[in-house]
Design a protein around this motif. Sequence first.
Motif, mmCIF file in Angstrom:
data_model
loop_
_atom_site.group_PDB
_atom_site.id
_atom_site.type_symbol
_atom_site.label_atom_id
_atom_site.label_comp_id
_atom_site.label_asym_id
_atom_site.label_seq_id
_atom_site.Cartn_x
_atom_site.Cartn_y
_atom_site.Cartn_z
ATOM 1 N N THR A 138 -37.418 -5.407 92.749
ATOM 2 C CA THR A 138 -36.239 -6.001 92.133
ATOM 3 C C THR A 138 -36.232 -5.736 90.631
ATOM 4 N N VAL A 139 -35.061 -5.844 90.057
ATOM 5 C CA VAL A 139 -34.911 -5.697 88.613
ATOM 6 C C VAL A 139 -35.670 -6.788 87.881
ATOM 7 N N LEU A 140 -35.594 -8.018 88.389
ATOM 8 C CA LEU A 140 -36.269 -9.134 87.723
ATOM 9 C C LEU A 140 -37.767 -8.901 87.652
ATOM 10 N N GLY A 141 -38.356 -8.462 88.748
ATOM 11 C CA GLY A 141 -39.790 -8.195 88.750
ATOM 12 C C GLY A 141 -40.163 -7.112 87.755
ATOM 13 N N ALA A 142 -39.369 -6.041 87.703
ATOM 14 C CA ALA A 142 -39.652 -4.946 86.770
ATOM 15 C C ALA A 142 -39.567 -5.419 85.325
ATOM 16 N N LEU A 143 -38.603 -6.281 85.030
ATOM 17 C CA LEU A 143 -38.458 -6.797 83.662
ATOM 18 C C LEU A 143 -39.622 -7.712 83.294
ATOM 19 N N VAL A 144 -40.081 -8.511 84.239
ATOM 20 C CA VAL A 144 -41.259 -9.349 83.977
ATOM 21 C C VAL A 144 -42.463 -8.453 83.693
ATOM 22 N N GLY A 145 -42.577 -7.349 84.432
ATOM 23 C CA GLY A 145 -43.651 -6.392 84.165
ATOM 24 C C GLY A 145 -43.578 -5.840 82.752
ATOM 25 N N ALA A 146 -42.366 -5.538 82.277
ATOM 26 C CA ALA A 146 -42.198 -5.029 80.914
ATOM 27 C C ALA A 146 -42.616 -6.073 79.886
ATOM 28 N N PHE A 147 -42.244 -7.324 80.132
ATOM 29 C CA PHE A 147 -42.615 -8.395 79.200
ATOM 30 C C PHE A 147 -44.122 -8.601 79.189
ATOM 31 N N VAL A 148 -44.747 -8.612 80.383
ATOM 32 C CA VAL A 148 -46.194 -8.822 80.466
ATOM 33 C C VAL A 148 -46.932 -7.712 79.734
ATOM 34 N N LEU A 149 -46.501 -6.471 79.901
ATOM 35 C CA LEU A 149 -47.169 -5.349 79.243
ATOM 36 C C LEU A 149 -47.040 -5.470 77.725
ATOM 37 N N THR A 150 -45.847 -5.820 77.244
ATOM 38 C CA THR A 150 -45.644 -6.012 75.804
ATOM 39 C C THR A 150 -46.497 -7.166 75.288
ATOM 40 N N GLU A 151 -46.581 -8.219 76.066
ATOM 41 C CA GLU A 151 -47.364 -9.392 75.682
ATOM 42 C C GLU A 151 -48.847 -9.044 75.579
ATOM 43 N N ILE A 152 -49.338 -8.240 76.524
ATOM 44 C CA ILE A 152 -50.746 -7.838 76.499
ATOM 45 C C ILE A 152 -51.059 -7.060 75.228
ATOM 46 N N PHE A 153 -50.195 -6.111 74.867
ATOM 47 C CA PHE A 153 -50.416 -5.326 73.657
ATOM 48 C C PHE A 153 -50.387 -6.204 72.411
ATOM 49 N N ASN A 154 -49.487 -7.176 72.401
ATOM 50 C CA ASN A 154 -49.390 -8.096 71.273
ATOM 51 C C ASN A 154 -50.645 -8.940 71.138
ATOM 52 N N ILE A 155 -51.172 -9.400 72.268
ATOM 53 C CA ILE A 155 -52.376 -10.246 72.245
ATOM 54 C C ILE A 155 -53.578 -9.466 71.744
ATOM 55 N N THR A 156 -53.718 -8.201 72.150
ATOM 56 C CA THR A 156 -54.857 -7.396 71.695
ATOM 57 C C THR A 156 -54.856 -7.257 70.180
ATOM 58 N N LEU A 157 -53.673 -7.136 69.591
ATOM 59 C CA LEU A 157 -53.590 -7.027 68.127
ATOM 60 C C LEU A 157 -53.894 -8.366 67.455
ATOM 61 N N LEU A 158 -53.377 -9.459 68.028
ATOM 62 C CA LEU A 158 -53.619 -10.779 67.441
ATOM 63 C C LEU A 158 -55.097 -11.153 67.491
ATOM 64 N N LEU A 159 -55.790 -10.683 68.507
ATOM 65 C CA LEU A 159 -57.213 -10.987 68.636
ATOM 66 C C LEU A 159 -58.079 -10.070 67.777
ATOM 67 N N GLY A 160 -57.445 -9.183 67.020
ATOM 68 C CA GLY A 160 -58.181 -8.350 66.081
ATOM 69 C C GLY A 160 -58.703 -7.047 66.648
ATOM 70 N N PHE A 161 -58.305 -6.698 67.888
ATOM 71 C CA PHE A 161 -58.743 -5.426 68.442
ATOM 72 C C PHE A 161 -58.000 -4.285 67.756
ATOM 73 N N PRO A 162 -58.628 -3.140 67.582
ATOM 74 C CA PRO A 162 -57.941 -2.002 66.973
ATOM 75 C C PRO A 162 -56.809 -1.503 67.860
ATOM 76 N N VAL A 163 -55.863 -0.805 67.241
ATOM 77 C CA VAL A 163 -54.715 -0.286 67.991
ATOM 78 C C VAL A 163 -55.177 0.621 69.125
ATOM 79 N N GLN A 164 -56.249 1.381 68.884
ATOM 80 C CA GLN A 164 -56.746 2.301 69.906
ATOM 81 C C GLN A 164 -57.167 1.567 71.172
ATOM 82 N N PHE A 165 -57.521 0.283 71.035
ATOM 83 C CA PHE A 165 -57.944 -0.493 72.201
ATOM 84 C C PHE A 165 -56.797 -0.675 73.195
ATOM 85 N N GLN A 166 -55.557 -0.546 72.703
ATOM 86 C CA GLN A 166 -54.418 -0.652 73.607
ATOM 87 C C GLN A 166 -54.482 0.407 74.701
#
Length: 324
Positions: free
Chosen positions: A274-302
């Motif tokens: 479904t479209v809704l599931g795919a959009l939640v996947g996009a949000f989760v992926l963006t959220e994961i990348f944001n969290i890695t930066l907030l926790l001080g991991f280098p960009v390469q860790f993404q």
Amino acid sequence: MSTTASTTPRFREHGAEAFIERNGLFVFCVVLTVGAALFAPGFRSPNNLQNVLTNAAPLGVVVLGQCLVILVRGFDLSVASVMATAAVIATSFDETTNWSVIPILTVSLLMAVTVGSVNGYLVTQREVSPFLATLAMMIVLQGLRFAWTKGAASGRVPEMIRMLGSQAIYGIPINLLLLLVLSVIVGVMLQRTAFGRKIYMVGGNPRAAELVGINVNRVTFGCYVLSSILAALGGLVLVGYVGSVDNWVGRGYELNSIIATVMGGVSLGGGRGTVLGALVGAFVLTEIFNITLLLGFPVQFQWVVKGVVILLAVAVYLAAYRSR
């Protein structure tokens, strides 16, 4: 009595499996958000939350198109190149007033329709694998961009596109509102129109769809065209957010869009999702990348995170496929 007792645990087991398959990503999204708020206090700040939503919107627009292609058993590796080409088009007009948005949008959409048509033709008429067809188109677009810009893209992004990509109304990003509108359109198309039902039938069983009179090639062709159109719109939204352009705007979105779509429950085997599931996947992926930066991991860790997410997505897909 014994029969009832023996079947009840199995029924509950299947019920739990069905619940996890349908709602697992939503549960994971909630857990991830709560965990981020607890262990990365900066995550819950209004500015960061708005930033996450703003960053998720361009990916979400591209995911809508990728979802359509994956539903018909394909995928589109050219979406990032289409995004970058649309971004270059956005800064290729001398006039930088708001009226320049009209020719920018027109040329971008014409480019997208052309790219999608070539992709669809190669896949449906020449029987080229989606991987090779869209990979070739990605490389062709890269060459054309470098030839047009002489290796260094330049120019100003019109103010209206800047506003679309980076401004907010009452704290809600405008690009997120655009994503919601496009999501409703694509979702209604999939669930309420004959073309949407044909997409699911073609993805579920192309041979059976052909036997009931559905033009499989036409449906698949249309999905590739729509994927390119949405990628071009995503590119304009992204360049509006970034505010400047280079030949690599949108780099990595081809993989990110596939990962997010599959994470969202859209089956690589086609016909399910479904479209809704795919959009939640996009949000989760963006959220994961944001969290890695907030926790001080280098960009390469993404990249490490992205690889792990791919493996998990494939594992979940295979487990669901085998259970069926």
